[in-house]
Design an enzyme around this catalytic site. Structure first.
Site, mmCIF file in Angstrom:
data_model
loop_
_atom_site.group_PDB
_atom_site.id
_atom_site.type_symbol
_atom_site.label_atom_id
_atom_site.label_comp_id
_atom_site.label_asym_id
_atom_site.label_seq_id
_atom_site.Cartn_x
_atom_site.Cartn_y
_atom_site.Cartn_z
ATOM 1 N N ASP A 219 -4.919 -14.025 -12.022
ATOM 2 C CA ASP A 219 -6.006 -14.402 -12.936
ATOM 3 C C ASP A 219 -6.338 -15.886 -12.795
ATOM 4 O OD1 ASP A 219 -7.563 -13.365 -15.284
ATOM 5 O OD2 ASP A 219 -6.538 -14.989 -16.325
ATOM 6 N N GLU A 271 10.127 -13.252 0.264
ATOM 7 C CA GLU A 271 11.549 -12.889 0.052
ATOM 8 C C GLU A 271 11.686 -11.370 0.009
ATOM 9 O OE1 GLU A 271 12.651 -14.621 -3.712
ATOM 10 O OE2 GLU A 271 12.091 -16.638 -3.056
HETATM 11 C C1 NOJ Z 1 -10.286 -13.448 -16.021
HETATM 12 C C2 NOJ Z 1 -10.026 -12.093 -16.597
HETATM 13 O O1 NOJ Z 1 -10.488 -11.120 -15.694
HETATM 14 C C3 NOJ Z 1 -10.740 -12.062 -17.917
HETATM 15 O O2 NOJ Z 1 -10.806 -10.761 -18.455
HETATM 16 C C4 NOJ Z 1 -10.062 -13.022 -18.855
HETATM 17 O O3 NOJ Z 1 -10.781 -13.069 -20.055
HETATM 18 C C5 NOJ Z 1 -10.005 -14.428 -18.244
HETATM 19 N N1 NOJ Z 1 -9.652 -14.435 -16.875
HETATM 20 C C6 NOJ Z 1 -9.013 -15.274 -18.991
HETATM 21 O O4 NOJ Z 1 -7.711 -14.825 -18.708
#
Ligand code: NOJ
Length: 565
Positions: A219, A271
């Site tokens: 993310d 790893e």
């Molecule tokens: C990207 C994620 O896909 C989204 O759903 C989220 O709100 C934001 N990052 C923050 O984590």
């Protein structure tokens, strides 16, 4: 039409499975509810996973199912190694991974390193601790500007709207420092200059790798490192989180320092052998920049958001496909292809919008330029069939194989996206693409939950789109996806070179028609508003392998065909 399933192409080794994989995104809250509370869960996924294997994909990616107050659909994690009780237990997670592997599906899980939930033990500790303490140093706390520290430390805005800083009350009750949150105020950003933060995430990765996962979707992989001194910055209006078409350094996105983190993560994955992968969610333009995330010692894949964002016209589609193959090819990575996910308007609606709609704003009853559903579905089918012919790896978002559109008419009281709250309803946000899936057309909640409950209301029109109404029905969107995925394997499209075709039937390819060859398949897409006679294209119906719409003697508008060459 061919539905044969052939073994995956052997041009890449088994450990490089990801170069050609089709990966299906499961958004656990909305996939299937196993315990009747109206919220999807891991048991629901285990029970329904054979439907996904049957589709013919290679892997699944699960959005977060970790302990979380669910202020941002689970992207606000309070414990990175524990399954949230609403989704099940760690034992369920282990069972799910095992079941997926039995079905021949690899498993990617989400990891959210840019921020934690404000309920995470680290953040609670930071709130109790003194300014300047080790506990505060894991996050980005600063004194405020202004005479009494009453103003935020800089002008950064949250991606979800409003300021990116919130002021705390110190343990002694006095007005205190501010902390940075690029997203919701319940998602404080971590300080990645801290070795403790880095080491903790190494262990989070190892925890899930030990449990058997095949990799991670990462993310906000363009965030994490912020420019020294946190200088002021204001994005151009309507730039979404992506920036413009040109590379523009943003003090909180795309900083050089993030690449060291990905190199370190790559070493952790190695790893465990050569076949575990990292996939970057990095909203970075242009593609040449994004490709830096997938250099040989960094991640394996990055979501191709330029492809997802491209206009539905022949020139834009051709340009983005060509640029993607070049940019990722230049660093030795496969291109990925993606049209939908849990953050964007579903492509069965997006491709027929007639007004600008910045990424993340969503659509609702009062949005301008709402899509005509039939047009949206036609374009979505054409776009998906084109995408599945492209060399590299593709991501599908749950429900797109059913042709689900965005749910536009969710009543205000049901909305849950923090974007909706932080902009006081000015932006609808992403709830419309997160509505629970329809499995059975005539069951309560369309079979999503045996108790007939659904955490977001499902639209009435979805009865005809339910999986059981499409399964085995020739010409349905579901069967089109199955046929395409099978033929993609049989013909080895994912490992082939793409060659543009500029002449068809002895003449130049008509404007707004796109044609390319991959392996033994010719793909023709009509993006114009007029039907193009097959005879003009030098094509016969007996060459037809798969079509996104019925073909008699012409290629109708917004139709893609795969032809045997
Ligand atoms: C990207 C994620 O896909 C989204 O759903 C989220 O709100 C934001 N990052 C923050 O984590």
């Amino acid at each position: 039409m061919s539905t044969d399933v052939a073994p995956a192409p052997t041009a890449t080794s088994e450990s490089e499975w990801w170069r050609t994989a089709v990966i299906y995104q499961i958004y656990p809250r909305s996939f299937a509810d196993g315990d009747g509370d109206g919220i999807g869960d891991l048991v629901g996924i285990i029970d329904r996973l054979d439907s996904i294997a049957e589709l013919g994909v290679d892997a699944i990616w699960l959005s977060p199912f970790y302990a979380s107050p669910q202020r941002d659909g689970g992207y606000d994690v309070s414990d990175f190694t524990t399954v949230d009780p609403i989704f099940g237990t760690n034992v369920d997670a282990r069972r799910l991974i095992g079941r997926a592997h039995e079905l021949g599906l690899r498993v990617l899980v989400d990891v959210v390193p840019n921020h934690t939930s404000s309920e995470h033990r680290w953040f609670r500790e930071a709130l109790r601790a003194e300014p300047g303490s080790a506990a505060r140093a894991r996050y980005i706390f600063r004194d405020g500007a202004g005479e009494h520290g009453e103003l935020p430390p800089n002008n950064w805005q949250s991606i979800f709207g409003g300021p990116a800083w919130t002021r705390i009350v110190e343990a002694d009750g006095s007005p205190g420092q501010w902390y940075l949150h690029l997203f919701d105020s319940s998602q404080p950003d971590l300080e990645w200059g801290s070795e403790q933060v880095r080491a903790e995430f190494d262990e989070v990765l190892r925890f899930w790798l030990d449990l058997g996962v095949d990799g991670f979707r990462v993310d906000v992989a363009h965030g994490l490192v912020k420019a020294d001194g946190l200088p002021d910055y204001m994005p151009a209006e309507n730039a979404g989180s992506m920036g413009g078409d040109e590379w523009e350094p943003i003090p909180y996105f795309g900083q050089e320092g993030v690449h060291d983190i990905w190199r370190r993560w790559r070493r952790v994955l190695e790893e465990y052998g050569p076949d575990r992968i990292l996939a970057a969610e990095a909203w970075i333009q242009p593609l040449g920049r994004m490709a830096q995330w997938v250099r040989p010692d960094e991640m394996h894949q990055a979501f191709n958001f330029a492809f997802l964002s491209a206009d539905w016209d022949a020139a834009s589609q051709r340009a983005v496909i060509a640029e993607s193959l070049d940019a990722f090819g230049a660093v030795g990575a496969p291109s990925t292809w993606v049209l939908s996910n849990h953050d964007v308007v579903r492509h069965a609606s997006r491709l027929a919008l007639t007004a600008e709609n910045p990424q993340g704003h969503g659509i609702g009853p009062d949005s301008p330029g709402l899509p005509i559903p039939e047009l949206g579905l036609r374009r979505a089918r054409a776009a998906s069939l084109m995408m599945l012919a492209l060399p590299g790896s593709a991501y599908l978002y749950q429900g797109e194989e059913l042709g689900l559109p965005e749910h536009v008419f969710i009543e205000d009281e049901h909305r849950q996206d923090p974007t909706w709250f932080r902009t006081a309803g000015e932006r609808y946000g992403r709830d419309g693409c997160r509505v629970p899936l329809p499995w059975t057309s005539d069951a309560p909640a369309y079979g999503f939950s045996e108790a007939g409950r659904s955490w977001l209301p499902q639209p009435e029109e979805w009865a005809t789109l339910a999986r059981d109404a499409q399964r085995g029905v020739p010409g349905s969107t579901l069967e089109m996806y199955r046929s395409a995925l099978a033929a993609r394997r049989t013909h080895g499209l994912a490992v082939a070179e793409l060659a543009w075709v500029d002449e068809l039937g002895g003449a130049s390819v008509p404007e707004q028609v796109l044609a390319f060859d991959v392996a033994g398949v010719r793909v023709v897409v009509n993006l114009s508003e007029a039907a193009v006679p097959l005879s003009d294209l030098g094509v016969h119906t007996d060459q037809l392998l798969i079509a996104s719409a019925p073909v008699v003697d012409a290629l109708e508008p917004d139709c893609t065909v795969w032809l045997l060459r």
